[in-house]
Write an enzyme that holds these catalytic residues in place. Structure first.
Site, short mmCIF file in Angstrom:
data_model
loop_
_atom_site.label_atom_id
_atom_site.label_comp_id
_atom_site.label_asym_id
_atom_site.label_seq_id
_atom_site.Cartn_x
_atom_site.Cartn_y
_atom_site.Cartn_z
N ARG A 65 15.05 -17.48 -117.03
CA ARG A 65 15.46 -16.14 -116.60
C ARG A 65 14.72 -15.10 -117.42
O ARG A 65 14.35 -15.34 -118.56
CB ARG A 65 16.97 -15.95 -116.80
CG ARG A 65 17.80 -16.88 -115.93
CD ARG A 65 19.20 -16.37 -115.78
NE ARG A 65 19.93 -16.26 -117.03
CZ ARG A 65 20.96 -15.45 -117.21
NH1 ARG A 65 21.37 -14.67 -116.24
NH2 ARG A 65 21.59 -15.42 -118.36
N LYS A 134 21.42 -28.02 -124.40
CA LYS A 134 21.00 -27.73 -123.02
C LYS A 134 20.23 -28.93 -122.45
O LYS A 134 19.25 -29.39 -123.03
CB LYS A 134 20.13 -26.48 -123.05
CG LYS A 134 19.85 -25.90 -121.70
CD LYS A 134 19.63 -24.42 -121.87
CE LYS A 134 18.68 -23.83 -120.89
NZ LYS A 134 18.51 -22.40 -121.14
N ARG A 268 27.84 -16.80 -124.82
CA ARG A 268 27.78 -17.64 -126.02
C ARG A 268 29.18 -18.11 -126.37
O ARG A 268 30.14 -17.37 -126.20
CB ARG A 268 27.23 -16.82 -127.22
CG ARG A 268 25.81 -16.31 -127.00
CD ARG A 268 24.79 -17.45 -127.15
NE ARG A 268 23.45 -16.99 -126.84
CZ ARG A 268 22.83 -17.20 -125.67
NH1 ARG A 268 23.44 -17.86 -124.70
NH2 ARG A 268 21.62 -16.78 -125.46
P1 ATP Z 1 21.15 -17.52 -121.12
O1 ATP Z 1 22.13 -17.97 -122.14
O2 ATP Z 1 21.05 -16.07 -120.94
O3 ATP Z 1 21.19 -18.32 -119.85
P2 ATP Z 1 18.97 -19.02 -121.99
O4 ATP Z 1 18.46 -18.87 -123.38
O5 ATP Z 1 19.73 -20.24 -121.62
O6 ATP Z 1 19.80 -17.79 -121.78
P3 ATP Z 1 17.25 -19.41 -119.65
O7 ATP Z 1 16.38 -18.42 -119.00
O8 ATP Z 1 18.40 -19.96 -118.87
O9 ATP Z 1 17.77 -18.77 -120.99
O10 ATP Z 1 16.35 -20.62 -120.16
C1 ATP Z 1 15.20 -20.39 -120.94
C2 ATP Z 1 15.50 -20.78 -122.37
O11 ATP Z 1 15.86 -22.17 -122.42
C3 ATP Z 1 14.30 -20.66 -123.29
O12 ATP Z 1 14.25 -19.39 -123.86
C4 ATP Z 1 14.53 -21.76 -124.35
O13 ATP Z 1 15.37 -21.30 -125.38
C5 ATP Z 1 15.33 -22.78 -123.59
N1 ATP Z 1 14.48 -23.91 -123.09
C6 ATP Z 1 13.20 -23.89 -122.64
N2 ATP Z 1 12.80 -25.10 -122.26
C7 ATP Z 1 13.87 -25.92 -122.46
C8 ATP Z 1 14.09 -27.31 -122.24
N3 ATP Z 1 13.16 -28.12 -121.75
N4 ATP Z 1 15.31 -27.80 -122.57
C9 ATP Z 1 16.29 -27.02 -123.08
N5 ATP Z 1 16.13 -25.71 -123.29
C10 ATP Z 1 14.95 -25.16 -122.99
#
Ligand code: ATP
Length: 270
Positions: A65, A134, A268
């Protein structure tokens, strides 16, 4: 931009795994791509039908995003995008990323994964001792014309935990399985597509309302303390009491129940 070298995924091997739903999908597998969603958006402009899937071993510019990146490595991840057409306007599709999360959670559980949870609005988490990591991310982009709305549903799933610093904890499907290694990638993609077609068909009829209670059962932080932040600044803190029928998040704070719309905010655990 996207090359047609041999890919780790063969659509011919996928077909029998999709059973009676095989005809709902048109799968193209690429070795390299900038982003499967960018490629699919280009194909939308060229009239691609609902059910078109672009899967790529390697993305050179995988997206999250708000311009964030999604990192993946060919053997370690499954990255694909699915085009789905809906009648109506994008506004009527609020809640789509939540039902896509339900499909992923169901599919991963059916593959034997334990500890899967959903984070509003677009992440799949794995519960580990003391933290959530994640496991997968969802990115939905929409375009509309007089026939309705096209949603490009981008999914990045880690089969193995990614190496390197991501700024937040990450896990792979292997970590969620007793076997300690992920199933073969065709089986994983088939399981995801089969649950996606089921939830998307249901969503077309009933919207998010029909799947809200299931989403809440998968919700990682149901009735737990959360903070809503924007650019690192806390906007709201309270108890997360779930999602509303329009897909917005409901947080009970000192001021009462507040509604959070997906947009520029992040959730969060407090
Ligand atoms: P939000 O909490 O706002 O959803 P987010 O940090 O989860 O924010 P997203 O846009 O959903 O953001 O996902 C991108 C983020 O996920 C990146 O900034 C990085 O921190 C994390 N990310 C990138 N690649 C991976 C991966 N392969 N596995 C897990 N996390 C990842």
């Amino acid at each position: 931009m996207c090359q047609s070298e041999p890919s780790l995924l063969d659509p011919i091997l996928l077909r029998p795994l999709l059973g009676s739903y095989a005809g709902r999908f048109d799968v193209d597998a690429l070795a390299v791509c900038d982003s499967t969603s960018s490629e699919l958006l280009r194909r939308v402009d060229a009239g691609a039908p609902s059910g078109t899937v672009v899967v790529a071993d390697r993305q050179t510019a995988g997206r999250g995003r708000r311009g964030r990146s999604w990192l993946s490595a060919p053997a370690d991840s499954l990255t694909f995008s699915l085009l789905w057409r809906f009648p109506g306007t994008p506004l009527e599709l609020s809640g789509l990323s939540l039902v896509v999360g339900v499909a992923l959670a169901r599919a991963l559980a059916a593959l034997g994964a334990r500890g899967v949870g959903l984070k509003w609005p677009n992440d799949i988490l794995l519960r580990r001792t003391g933290e959530f990591a994640k496991l997968a991310g969802i990115l939905i982009e929409m375009a509309s014309d007089r026939r309705g709305t096209q949603a490009v549903i981008g999914i990045g799933l880690n089969l193995w935990a990614p190496a390197g610093e991501l700024g937040q904890a990450a896990a792979g499907l292997a970590d969620a399985l007793a076997a300690g290694e992920p199933p073969e990638r065709h089986a994983v993609l088939a399981a995801l597509l089969l649950e996606l077609v089921r939830v998307l068909d249901a969503f077309t009829v009933d919207g998010f309302a029909g799947q809200k209670s299931e989403w809440q059962r998968w919700h990682a932080w149901q009735d737990e303390p959360v903070r809503v932040v924007e650019d690192g600044r806390e906007l709201l803190a309270g108890t997360c009491i779930g999602a509303d029928t329009d897909g917005s998040l409901l947080v009970r704070s000192e001021r009462g129940v507040e509604r959070v719309l997906a947009g520029d905010v992040s959730l969060r655990h407090a």
